[in-house]
Design a protein around this motif. Structure first.
Motif, PDB file in Angstrom:
ATOM      1  N   PHE A 598       0.837  -1.072  -0.151  1.00  0.00           N
ATOM      2  CA  PHE A 598       0.042   0.072  -0.139  1.00  0.00           C
ATOM      3  C   PHE A 598       0.652   1.110   0.005  1.00  0.00           C
ATOM      4  CE2 PHE A 598       0.939   1.127   4.234  1.00  0.00           C
ATOM      5  CZ  PHE A 598       1.285   0.050   5.059  1.00  0.00           C
ATOM      6  N   ASP A 599       0.368   2.144  -0.316  1.00  0.00           N
ATOM      7  CA  ASP A 599       0.838   3.699  -0.428  1.00  0.00           C
ATOM      8  C   ASP A 599       0.711   4.238   1.017  1.00  0.00           C
ATOM      9  OD1 ASP A 599       2.148   6.036  -0.640  1.00  0.00           O
ATOM     10  OD2 ASP A 599       0.870   6.532  -2.509  1.00  0.00           O
ATOM     11  N   PRO A 600       1.289   4.428   1.837  1.00  0.00           N
ATOM     12  CA  PRO A 600       1.104   5.181   3.247  1.00  0.00           C
ATOM     13  C   PRO A 600       0.442   6.433   2.979  1.00  0.00           C
ATOM     14  CG  PRO A 600       3.252   4.036   3.199  1.00  0.00           C
ATOM     15  CD  PRO A 600       2.901   4.056   1.771  1.00  0.00           C
ATOM     16  N   SER A 601       0.959   7.219   2.117  1.00  0.00           N
ATOM     17  CA  SER A 601       0.304   8.541   1.805  1.00  0.00           C
ATOM     18  C   SER A 601      -1.011   8.835   1.417  1.00  0.00           C
ATOM     19  CB  SER A 601       1.520   9.326   1.055  1.00  0.00           C
ATOM     20  OG  SER A 601       1.571   8.849  -0.271  1.00  0.00           O
ATOM     21  N   ALA A 602      -1.286   7.647   0.680  1.00  0.00           N
ATOM     22  CA  ALA A 602      -2.756   7.847  -0.074  1.00  0.00           C
ATOM     23  C   ALA A 602      -3.615   7.637   1.048  1.00  0.00           C
ATOM     24  CB  ALA A 602      -2.844   6.581  -0.889  1.00  0.00           C
ATOM     25  N   ARG A 603      -4.803   8.518   0.759  1.00  0.00           N
ATOM     26  CA  ARG A 603      -5.958   8.579   1.756  1.00  0.00           C
ATOM     27  C   ARG A 603      -6.845   7.204   1.361  1.00  0.00           C
ATOM     28  NH1 ARG A 603      -7.817  11.708   5.187  1.00  0.00           N
ATOM     29  NH2 ARG A 603      -9.979  11.864   5.693  1.00  0.00           N
ATOM     30  N   HIS A 608      -6.882  -5.975  -1.893  1.00  0.00           N
ATOM     31  CA  HIS A 608      -7.626  -7.176  -2.449  1.00  0.00           C
ATOM     32  C   HIS A 608      -8.395  -7.774  -1.234  1.00  0.00           C
ATOM     33  CE1 HIS A 608      -5.841  -7.007  -6.460  1.00  0.00           C
ATOM     34  NE2 HIS A 608      -4.832  -6.855  -5.804  1.00  0.00           N
ATOM     35  N   ASP A 609      -9.646  -7.053  -0.878  1.00  0.00           N
ATOM     36  CA  ASP A 609     -10.197  -7.692   0.264  1.00  0.00           C
ATOM     37  C   ASP A 609     -11.525  -8.432  -0.318  1.00  0.00           C
ATOM     38  OD1 ASP A 609     -11.885  -5.017   1.686  1.00  0.00           O
ATOM     39  OD2 ASP A 609     -11.483  -5.575  -0.229  1.00  0.00           O
ATOM     40  N   PRO A 610     -12.443  -8.662   0.281  1.00  0.00           N
ATOM     41  CA  PRO A 610     -13.588  -9.367  -0.156  1.00  0.00           C
ATOM     42  C   PRO A 610     -14.541  -8.110  -1.116  1.00  0.00           C
ATOM     43  CG  PRO A 610     -13.585  -9.911   2.034  1.00  0.00           C
ATOM     44  CD  PRO A 610     -12.611  -8.982   1.817  1.00  0.00           C
ATOM     45  N   GLY A 611     -14.380  -7.013  -1.100  1.00  0.00           N
ATOM     46  CA  GLY A 611     -15.064  -6.195  -1.996  1.00  0.00           C
ATOM     47  C   GLY A 611     -14.865  -4.654  -1.409  1.00  0.00           C
ATOM     48  N   ARG A 612     -14.044  -4.280  -0.735  1.00  0.00           N
ATOM     49  CA  ARG A 612     -13.915  -2.854  -0.329  1.00  0.00           C
ATOM     50  C   ARG A 612     -12.799  -2.098  -0.415  1.00  0.00           C
ATOM     51  NH1 ARG A 612     -18.402  -1.800   2.828  1.00  0.00           N
ATOM     52  NH2 ARG A 612     -19.626  -3.641   3.459  1.00  0.00           N
ATOM     53  N   SER A 613     -12.637  -0.954  -0.860  1.00  0.00           N
ATOM     54  CA  SER A 613     -11.672   0.017  -1.071  1.00  0.00           C
ATOM     55  C   SER A 613     -12.042   1.107   0.058  1.00  0.00           C
ATOM     56  CB  SER A 613     -11.502   0.411  -2.351  1.00  0.00           C
ATOM     57  OG  SER A 613     -10.470   1.379  -2.292  1.00  0.00           O
ATOM     58  N   ILE A 614     -11.264   1.137   1.061  1.00  0.00           N
ATOM     59  CA  ILE A 614     -11.711   2.029   2.154  1.00  0.00           C
ATOM     60  C   ILE A 614     -11.261   3.497   1.943  1.00  0.00           C
ATOM     61  CG2 ILE A 614     -11.723   2.252   4.661  1.00  0.00           C
ATOM     62  CD1 ILE A 614     -11.211  -0.656   4.872  1.00  0.00           C
ATOM     63  N   GLU A 615     -12.471   4.316   1.906  1.00  0.00           N
ATOM     64  CA  GLU A 615     -11.802   5.701   1.960  1.00  0.00           C
ATOM     65  C   GLU A 615     -12.188   6.543   3.334  1.00  0.00           C
ATOM     66  OE1 GLU A 615     -12.953   9.823  -0.223  1.00  0.00           O
ATOM     67  OE2 GLU A 615     -13.886   7.885  -0.847  1.00  0.00           O
ATOM     68  N   LEU A 616     -10.972   6.947   3.811  1.00  0.00           N
ATOM     69  CA  LEU A 616     -11.157   7.201   5.393  1.00  0.00           C
ATOM     70  C   LEU A 616     -11.828   8.540   5.420  1.00  0.00           C
ATOM     71  CD1 LEU A 616      -7.383   6.428   6.629  1.00  0.00           C
ATOM     72  CD2 LEU A 616      -9.382   4.981   6.713  1.00  0.00           C
ATOM     73  N   ARG A 622      -1.361   7.722   7.125  1.00  0.00           N
ATOM     74  CA  ARG A 622      -0.029   7.154   7.143  1.00  0.00           C
ATOM     75  C   ARG A 622       0.229   6.033   8.068  1.00  0.00           C
ATOM     76  NH1 ARG A 622       2.893  12.674   8.197  1.00  0.00           N
ATOM     77  NH2 ARG A 622       1.444  12.451   9.688  1.00  0.00           N
ATOM     78  N   ARG A 623      -0.515   5.918   8.977  1.00  0.00           N
ATOM     79  CA  ARG A 623      -0.414   4.858  10.079  1.00  0.00           C
ATOM     80  C   ARG A 623      -1.508   3.782  10.117  1.00  0.00           C
ATOM     81  NH1 ARG A 623       0.325   8.213  15.740  1.00  0.00           N
ATOM     82  NH2 ARG A 623       1.041   5.970  16.180  1.00  0.00           N
ATOM     83  N   PHE A 662     -10.608  -2.950  22.171  1.00  0.00           N
ATOM     84  CA  PHE A 662      -9.938  -2.603  20.772  1.00  0.00           C
ATOM     85  C   PHE A 662     -10.020  -1.204  20.727  1.00  0.00           C
ATOM     86  CE2 PHE A 662     -11.882  -7.128  20.761  1.00  0.00           C
ATOM     87  CZ  PHE A 662     -10.706  -7.605  19.787  1.00  0.00           C
ATOM     88  N   ARG A 663      -8.570  -0.725  20.324  1.00  0.00           N
ATOM     89  CA  ARG A 663      -8.452   0.728  19.978  1.00  0.00           C
ATOM     90  C   ARG A 663      -9.020   0.856  18.693  1.00  0.00           C
ATOM     91  NH1 ARG A 663      -4.684   4.336  17.868  1.00  0.00           N
ATOM     92  NH2 ARG A 663      -4.197   6.065  18.886  1.00  0.00           N
ATOM     93  N   VAL A 664      -9.438   2.240  18.178  1.00  0.00           N
ATOM     94  CA  VAL A 664     -10.058   2.689  17.186  1.00  0.00           C
ATOM     95  C   VAL A 664      -9.068   3.312  16.272  1.00  0.00           C
ATOM     96  CG1 VAL A 664     -11.779   3.731  15.828  1.00  0.00           C
ATOM     97  CG2 VAL A 664     -12.374   2.507  17.951  1.00  0.00           C
ATOM     98  N   ALA A 665      -8.542   2.790  15.264  1.00  0.00           N
ATOM     99  CA  ALA A 665      -7.481   3.348  14.330  1.00  0.00           C
ATOM    100  C   ALA A 665      -8.123   4.473  13.326  1.00  0.00           C
ATOM    101  CB  ALA A 665      -6.822   2.322  13.732  1.00  0.00           C
ATOM    102  N   ALA A 666      -9.185   4.259  12.889  1.00  0.00           N
ATOM    103  CA  ALA A 666     -10.014   5.274  12.107  1.00  0.00           C
ATOM    104  C   ALA A 666     -11.310   5.074  11.613  1.00  0.00           C
ATOM    105  CB  ALA A 666      -8.895   5.588  10.548  1.00  0.00           C
ATOM    106  N   VAL A 667     -12.022   6.284  11.173  1.00  0.00           N
ATOM    107  CA  VAL A 667     -13.349   6.221  10.853  1.00  0.00           C
ATOM    108  C   VAL A 667     -13.446   6.289   9.245  1.00  0.00           C
ATOM    109  CG1 VAL A 667     -15.501   7.310  10.913  1.00  0.00           C
ATOM    110  CG2 VAL A 667     -13.948   7.437  12.777  1.00  0.00           C
ATOM    111  N   PHE A 668     -14.243   5.384   8.658  1.00  0.00           N
ATOM    112  CA  PHE A 668     -14.260   5.189   7.320  1.00  0.00           C
ATOM    113  C   PHE A 668     -15.737   5.543   6.636  1.00  0.00           C
ATOM    114  CE2 PHE A 668     -15.017   1.023   8.583  1.00  0.00           C
ATOM    115  CZ  PHE A 668     -16.023   0.543   7.741  1.00  0.00           C
ATOM    116  N   TYR A 669     -15.738   5.838   5.567  1.00  0.00           N
ATOM    117  CA  TYR A 669     -17.053   5.907   4.814  1.00  0.00           C
ATOM    118  C   TYR A 669     -17.715   4.749   4.359  1.00  0.00           C
ATOM    119  CZ  TYR A 669     -15.691  11.024   4.396  1.00  0.00           C
ATOM    120  OH  TYR A 669     -15.663  12.404   4.650  1.00  0.00           O
ATOM    121  N   ASP A 670     -18.801   4.530   4.598  1.00  0.00           N
ATOM    122  CA  ASP A 670     -19.423   3.229   4.276  1.00  0.00           C
ATOM    123  C   ASP A 670     -21.015   3.463   4.286  1.00  0.00           C
ATOM    124  OD1 ASP A 670     -19.325  -0.005   4.265  1.00  0.00           O
ATOM    125  OD2 ASP A 670     -21.187   0.544   5.624  1.00  0.00           O
ATOM    126  N   TYR A 671     -21.623   2.929   3.249  1.00  0.00           N
ATOM    127  CA  TYR A 671     -22.909   3.080   3.009  1.00  0.00           C
ATOM    128  C   TYR A 671     -23.734   1.720   2.964  1.00  0.00           C
ATOM    129  CZ  TYR A 671     -21.187   7.529   1.733  1.00  0.00           C
ATOM    130  OH  TYR A 671     -20.559   8.643   1.583  1.00  0.00           O
TER     131      TYR A 671
END
Length: 875
Positions: A598-603, A608-616, A622-623, A662-671
């Protein structure tokens, strides 16, 4: 019997204008019908959920729940033998359907043409432990539960007697059911016939089997879905719960049965509240129509009322007369609306049920519940809205001295003088709506603000119409000559009649614009999200319901076999489960990232997961991915809003080894879910819960691979498994089909609101025809031809539609902003980008023009055919 002269005059007037009164009755009926239909649909869904919960839980006070795979069999033994829990009952449950085609060799279940595809709830019980919990299952022999065949015959099952008759099966026959992708045949060994009607309804669609049979049918060998408990209140109950808790494994917990049911029912609260608010929009348009009708009725009789006042009729008597006429319209319209609401509700309940099944949980609504309270509320709303709308014209009929009443121009003069006050009132309502929107309160406050904005814009419509007609008078004169100027001036001259009709049309069209922009914006957002998410080529999923979080599981070996197929580059696994927490259910998605780079600088990070490309939506891009791989969580935007969670927070979940933060690392868009989802790395999930089963997996093919050939081979490999195979394009179509079904109800309600407004415009134009008969007769006597009369009336009608269309555009866009950025976020927690589709505004303008012109056809025809001599007879 002799009626007082005032009432005789009223009846004579109503008899002379049946079309006008009929339109008012129709407007009330439609408004009441929509409100009642939505309330009945919501009430039916709620009642079905309550009855099914009562049937399944019985007298259970507490439930022992496990993790994603349920509970081991020996937990029940430990509770009974070691902890001394006397009133405990093991349960295995699942949702199944009547098979569309019976298994080979089965002829008994198809002879009567039983309905196929019907949803049933499979309940596996221990009949020896059931007496304290579900009394309808404790009787032996007769029409109850016959223990001998129930326990000794393989695949034995019992149904409610009414359900068995509807399915065309009888004791001794068999019923094919579909569990996941498999068809299983159950032997019907008896039926249940409770004595009371409520119990009979509760047992509808319930399929009862032995625990061992349920485990075999559902593939949960050695596992239980839950263990029901009956715990007394007070100190004795606390001691019993303490003993039970000590006997449970780390991954199990005890929850109150009522609290769990309430938590599940609460999932649909926002959905049902949105439907109710939309139904009130139709009633609001109906209130404008009532105001129009009663006002016109008063205006038409101003001379008569003035004469009656001069002859000694009091103001109170005139006020009572107008309100009595409105009450008569309200009673007739409400009665018709109640009947129409029941008919409309029977269709609407199917849409509501299907949406609940698509998004929340499995629910079968077999009949339309018609509570007396709903009918009473519908009647009260119809009568109340009508009388409220009639107060202003009733006051108008009494507040003017008799001499002024006899002057036809006095009303229009006072109305134009009141325009600055109307503008101030409209601005005040807009300010109130804005202030309420600024307050971070609940969804109900947001809807109050929305209605304040709508009413404010409606009140501002007459002043805006005057200004618009002044601007259009010169262009209309240049295009159509004197008739064009007369048309523009006529709209303003009859503002008491045209202003409210335009306001009603502004409300209806602006609601159409607002909801249309909201739906299209939401759909465009979902399409972009699906395009980014569905990056693999093929998707395999286990049969599931309730948004994909309840259903069967797949063996991980299937994913390994799929990875070995020619042309497959990568297989990524997914597991979806629903966990129980004190704050409500948590939908957990475990992803297998497969060590992608992955590209750490990309938002946005493609993987290749079961169907998601996650947008934060929040978090350090980066982390976040190293943190996710280390076992930290990603939570969706909707989940974060509902739980008040931000990156860095800790979410406590019950694992196979007990509670763990469990620590929450990020929030992502999902519909995918308005309840929100939580994501975890699948390796961390297996380590915490010990669950290696899969809910599905995706296949990414090698460049140049034959996708059709791989799909055929994959389907052959999965033959007989409870799984489906879909290419990404088919999965996208399915997702959008679910989206469109969800908003189909909104479209129906929007159409009905527009229909009510269209009737309001027709009512206004009919009254205008009656009022202008003598005016047009004078013009005819001075040389105006019938064709010119037609052109004049049509031009005036078109100007009314044009004014309503132009005014509705900014109002509709304002409503769209409120619905997208306030109501949607408070209801569902989603961020939706606003998008105004090309042509949407032109469509709205065309809709307003078309509605006005169509409504004006008959009045224009009548005016053109009216005899000048007849119209002038009394001059």
């Amino acid at each position: 019997m002799r009626l007082p002269i005032l009432w005789r005059a009223s009846l004579r007037h109503l008899a002379r204008h049946p079309a006008q009164i009929g339109l008012a009755v129709l407007g009330v009926a439609l408004g009441v019908a929509v409100v009642v239909a939505v309330d009945l649909a919501n009430a039916s869904a709620t009642r079905a959920f309550t009855l099914s919960t009562e049937a399944v839980t019985g007298r259970t006070t507490h439930q022992v729940l496990g993790g994603p795979e349920g509970l081991p069999d020996d937990v029940y033994r430990r509770l009974v033998m070691n902890a001394g829990i006397e009133r405990a009952a093991p349960v295995v449950e699942a949702d199944v359907t009547v098979a569309t085609t019976p298994p080979a060799g089965d002829r008994t279940s198809t002879q009567t043409g039983a309905p196929r595809g019907r949803l049933l709830h499979l309940l596996g019980i221990d009949p020896f432990a059931e007496r304290p919990f579900r009394p309808y299952l404790s009787r032996a022999g007769g029409a109850g539960l016959d223990l001998a065949p129930f326990l000794t015959r393989p695949g034995a099952a019992v149904l409610a007697a009414a359900t068995a008759r509807e399915l065309g099966v009888a004791p001794g026959g068999s019923l094919p059911i579909r569990v996941g992708g498999r068809i299983v045949r159950l032997a019907i060994v008896g039926t249940l016939s409770p004595a009371d009607e409520r119990s009979r309804r509760a047992l509808a669609d319930l399929l009862v089997v032995d625990v061992a049979t349920a485990q075999e049918v559902t593939g949960q060998l050695g596992r239980l879905s839950r263990i029901d408990l009956i715990v007394p209140e007070g100190a004795a109950g606390e001691r019993l719960l303490s003993r039970a808790g000590a006997a449970l494994p780390p991954g199990a917990s005890i929850v109150e049965a009522a609290a769990r049911s309430r938590s599940t029912a609460t999932m649909t609260r926002s959905f049902r509240l949105n439907l109710t608010a939309l139904s009130l929009l139709a009633l609001l348009c109906g209130a404008f129509l009532i105001y129009n009708t009663i006002t016109f009725s008063v205006v038409q009789r101003r001379a008569l009322l003035g004469l009656l006042r001069a002859l000694g009729v009091t103001r109170a008597q005139v006020f009572a007369l107008v309100l009595a006429e409105a009450a008569a319209v309200a009673l007739v319209g409400s009665a018709a609306g109640l009947a129409a609401g029941v008919a409309l509700g029977s269709g609407l309940v199917r849409l509501v049920t299907r949406t609940i099944n698509d998004l929340y949980f499995v629910l079968a609504v077999r009949e339309l519940a018609i509570p007396a309270a709903t009918l009473a509320k519908g009647a009260a709303v119809g009568v109340g809205a009508t009388l409220l709308a009639a107060i202003a014209p009733a006051w108008e009929a009494t507040a003017t001295p008799p001499r002024a009443v006899l002057l036809r121009s006095s009303l229009e003069t006072r109305l134009r003088r009141a325009l600055p006050r109307a503008a101030a009132a409209g601005a005040a309502l807009l300010a109130l709506g804005g202030a309420l929107l600024a307050v971070r309160a609940g969804i109900a406050v947001a809807f109050v603000a929305l209605f304040a904005v709508i009413l404010g814009c409606a009140v501002l419509s007459p002043p805006a119409t005057v200004a618009l007609m002044r601007l259009l008078r010169r262009p209309m004169g240049a295009l159509f000559g004197v008739l064009g100027r007369m048309a523009a001036s006529g709209v303003v001259a009859a503002l008491s009649r045209t202003g409210v009709a335009i306001a009603a049309l502004v409300v209806a069209v602006s609601v159409t614009v607002g909801i249309g922009v909201m739906i299209r914006s939401f759909r465009s957002t979902v399409v972009r999200w699906l395009d980014a998410s569905l990056q693999a080529d093929l998707y395999v999923s286990a049969a599931a319901a309730g948004g994909g979080f309840r259903g069967t599981a797949l063996d991980p070996a299937l994913a390994a076999r799929a990875a070995a197929l020619p042309g497959v580059e990568r297989v990524a696994a997914i597991r979806r489960v629903e966990l129980t927490t004190p704050a409500g259910p948590v939908r957990l998605v475990a992803l297998d990232l497969g060590g992608d780079s992955f590209d750490p600088s990309a938002r946005r990070r493609p993987h290749h997961d079961p169907g998601r490309s996650i947008e934060l939506a929040a978090g350090d891009p980066r982390r976040v991915w190293p943190q996710f791989a280390a076992g930290q969580l990603l939570v969706s935007e909707a989940f974060a809003r509902r739980r008040g969670i931000a990156p860095g927070a800790t979410l406590v979940l019950r694992t196979a080894r007990g509670d763990r933060g469990f620590r929450v690392a990020a929030v992502f868009y999902d519909y995918a879910s308005d309840q929100g989802i939580v994501m975890i790395d699948r390796g961390a999930y297996v380590a915490a819960w010990g669950d290696t089963a899969l809910s599905g997996f995706s296949l990414t093919l090698k460049p140049g691979a034959d996708a059709d050939a791989v799909e055929r081979e994959l389907r052959r490999m999965l033959a007989g498994e409870a799984a489906s195979v879909q290419p990404s394009r088919a999965l996208k179509r399915l997702s959008l089909a679910i989206f469109d079904r969800t908003f189909l109800i909104t479209g129906v309600l929007r159409l009905l609101a527009g229909l009510v407004a269209g009737i309001g415009v027709l009512s206004a134009l009919m009254a205008l025809q009656l009022e202008r008969a003598r005016e047009l007769a004078v013009l005819r006597a001075n040389g105006l031809t019938p064709r010119q009369v037609w052109a004049l009336v049509t031009a005036q009608t078109g100007l009314m539609g044009l004014a309503a269309g132009l005014l509705s555009l900014p109002v509709g866009l304002a409503l769209a902003v409120i619905m997208i950025f306030v109501i949607n976020r408070r209801s569902f927690g989603w961020t939706v980008g606003m998008e105004i589709p090309p042509g949407a505004l032109a469509e709205a303008l065309g809709l307003a023009l078309a509605a006005a012109l169509l409504a004006g056809l008959y009045p224009a025809w009548r005016m053109a055919r009216t005899s000048p001599a007849r119209a002038l007879r009394e001059e």
